[in-house]
Design a protein around this motif. Structure first.
Motif, PDB file in Angstrom:
ATOM      1  N   LEU A   3       0.815  -1.311   0.142  1.00 42.95           N
ATOM      2  CA  LEU A   3       0.051  -0.029   0.075  1.00 42.95           C
ATOM      3  C   LEU A   3       0.937   1.283   0.035  1.00 42.95           C
ATOM      4  O   LEU A   3       0.389   2.336   0.373  1.00 42.95           O
ATOM      5  CB  LEU A   3      -1.092   0.037   1.259  1.00 42.95           C
ATOM      6  N   THR A  23      -8.423  11.152   5.290  1.00 41.83           N
ATOM      7  CA  THR A  23      -7.741  10.570   4.078  1.00 41.83           C
ATOM      8  C   THR A  23      -6.374  11.086   4.005  1.00 41.83           C
ATOM      9  O   THR A  23      -5.433  10.489   3.437  1.00 41.83           O
ATOM     10  CB  THR A  23      -8.710  10.991   2.738  1.00 41.83           C
ATOM     11  N   ARG A  26      -3.999   9.541   6.426  1.00 45.08           N
ATOM     12  CA  ARG A  26      -3.516   8.218   5.735  1.00 45.08           C
ATOM     13  C   ARG A  26      -2.720   8.146   4.645  1.00 45.08           C
ATOM     14  O   ARG A  26      -1.765   7.105   4.667  1.00 45.08           O
ATOM     15  CB  ARG A  26      -4.986   7.242   5.505  1.00 45.08           C
ATOM     16  N   LEU A  30       1.416   6.580   4.507  1.00 45.36           N
ATOM     17  CA  LEU A  30       1.818   5.833   3.317  1.00 45.36           C
ATOM     18  C   LEU A  30       3.132   6.315   2.513  1.00 45.36           C
ATOM     19  O   LEU A  30       3.446   5.452   1.624  1.00 45.36           O
ATOM     20  CB  LEU A  30       0.731   5.312   2.687  1.00 45.36           C
ATOM     21  N   GLU A 225     -11.927   7.295   9.535  1.00 47.50           N
ATOM     22  CA  GLU A 225     -10.616   6.474   9.162  1.00 47.50           C
ATOM     23  C   GLU A 225     -11.011   5.280   8.468  1.00 47.50           C
ATOM     24  O   GLU A 225     -10.095   4.856   7.783  1.00 47.50           O
ATOM     25  CB  GLU A 225      -9.837   6.228  10.382  1.00 47.50           C
ATOM     26  N   GLU A 226     -12.109   4.759   8.493  1.00 47.80           N
ATOM     27  CA  GLU A 226     -12.517   3.355   7.813  1.00 47.80           C
ATOM     28  C   GLU A 226     -12.663   3.690   6.416  1.00 47.80           C
ATOM     29  O   GLU A 226     -12.364   2.935   5.512  1.00 47.80           O
ATOM     30  CB  GLU A 226     -13.684   2.927   8.594  1.00 47.80           C
ATOM     31  N   ASN A 229      -9.391   4.227   4.770  1.00 44.21           N
ATOM     32  CA  ASN A 229      -8.612   3.066   4.361  1.00 44.21           C
ATOM     33  C   ASN A 229      -8.780   2.439   3.065  1.00 44.21           C
ATOM     34  O   ASN A 229      -7.907   2.072   2.242  1.00 44.21           O
ATOM     35  CB  ASN A 229      -8.686   2.030   5.561  1.00 44.21           C
ATOM     36  N   ALA A 232      -7.257   4.847   0.561  1.00 42.58           N
ATOM     37  CA  ALA A 232      -5.732   4.329   0.349  1.00 42.58           C
ATOM     38  C   ALA A 232      -5.537   3.032  -0.412  1.00 42.58           C
ATOM     39  O   ALA A 232      -4.784   3.235  -1.355  1.00 42.58           O
ATOM     40  CB  ALA A 232      -5.237   4.116   1.886  1.00 42.58           C
ATOM     41  N   PHE A 233      -6.376   2.357  -0.099  1.00 46.63           N
ATOM     42  CA  PHE A 233      -6.287   1.195  -1.127  1.00 46.63           C
ATOM     43  C   PHE A 233      -6.310   1.276  -2.594  1.00 46.63           C
ATOM     44  O   PHE A 233      -5.614   0.804  -3.359  1.00 46.63           O
ATOM     45  CB  PHE A 233      -7.420   0.038  -0.716  1.00 46.63           C
TER      46      PHE A 233
END
Length: 257
Positions: A3, A23, A26, A30, A225-226, A229, A232-233
């Protein structure tokens, strides 16, 4: 699963609070450099300071996503600072849910402007840069009401459905340029807007979240945050064969896939 976004540049509209803030953090964690825009400088600067703590580079621009000139300036400043744009997250927008006969033309125009035309303008601004560098990702926030419209959800349910059509159409048009275009449809997510709903109802935020969470199959409201994620994926190499789709992040709320 890789990721990592090291070396990537992400731009996020409405990046100061809620899902936009989560976002930005996150993607920064990454490895991405992050550019955010929002209307309120004070709130945005606080988020920018949080992003800096991750070690990522950050650009914060005061801009209104509903204004074409502001969007053009935001993207231009991002490219000037970082030299490229790899990831666009269209996050700016609101809910605007009301009974059909209470929504006037001004409300319709404003809603379509921020939820459809703002996405058109950001895409138009970043696509040439993505084509030049050999690819990119466009990810737009949406709502499950776009797929599963109901009563008293105007004008949002219509403008959000238009957003899904834009996502699908662009995904087909840009696939040859290796630009992947997807959407994330959210359900009931904790946010400042939800906190304002609690205040209007005269109850505590915790009570509002508990009551609202009971309407969701998973029994709770989602966290920003969910959603971040999943975004981000979609922004990562792990999602390299996914385009033209919309992923529900709603705790099972929607009646459709």
């Amino acid at each position: 699963m890789n990721l990592s976004l090291k070396g990537k540049v992400a731009v996020i509209t409405g990046g100061s609070e809620g899902i936009g803030r989560a976002t930005a953090l996150r993607l920064a964690e990454l490895g991405a450099a992050v550019a955010i825009c929002a209307r309120r400088a004070d709130v945005m600067e606080k988020t920018a300071a949080e992003i800096k703590k991750t070690g990522a580079e950050v650009l914060a621009v005061v801009a209104d996503a509903s204004k074409a000139a502001d969007i053009e300036r935001f993207i231009a400043e991002t490219v000037k600072r970082f030299g490229r744009v790899d990831i666009l997250v269209n996050n700016a927008g609101g809910t605007g849910q009301a009974a059909f006969d209470t929504v006037d033309d001004t409300a319709w125009d404003n809603d379509i402007n921020i939820k459809v035309m703002a996405h058109v303008r950001t895409a138009r601004a970043v696509i040439p840069h993505m084509k030049k560098q050999g690819g990119g990702r466009i990810i737009s926030l949406n709502m499950v009401a776009a797929k599963h419209p109901g009563a008293k959800q105007f004008p949002t349910t219509v403008s959000r459905a238009a957003g899904l059509a834009l996502t699908k159409g662009l995904s087909k048009e840009l696939a040859g340029a290796n630009i992947l275009v997807n959407a994330v449809a959210v359900g009931k997510i904790k946010s400042k807007q939800q906190e304002r709903s609690a205040a209007r109802a005269g109850i505590s935020v915790e009570e509002h979240y508990a009551q609202t969470g009971k309407t969701v199959p998973l029994g709770r409201m989602g966290e920003a945050e969910e959603v971040a994620n999943v975004i981000a994926f979609l922004a990562s190499d792990a999602a390299s064969y996914i385009t033209g789709t919309c992923i529900n992040v709603d705790g099972g709320l929607s009646g459709v896939l």
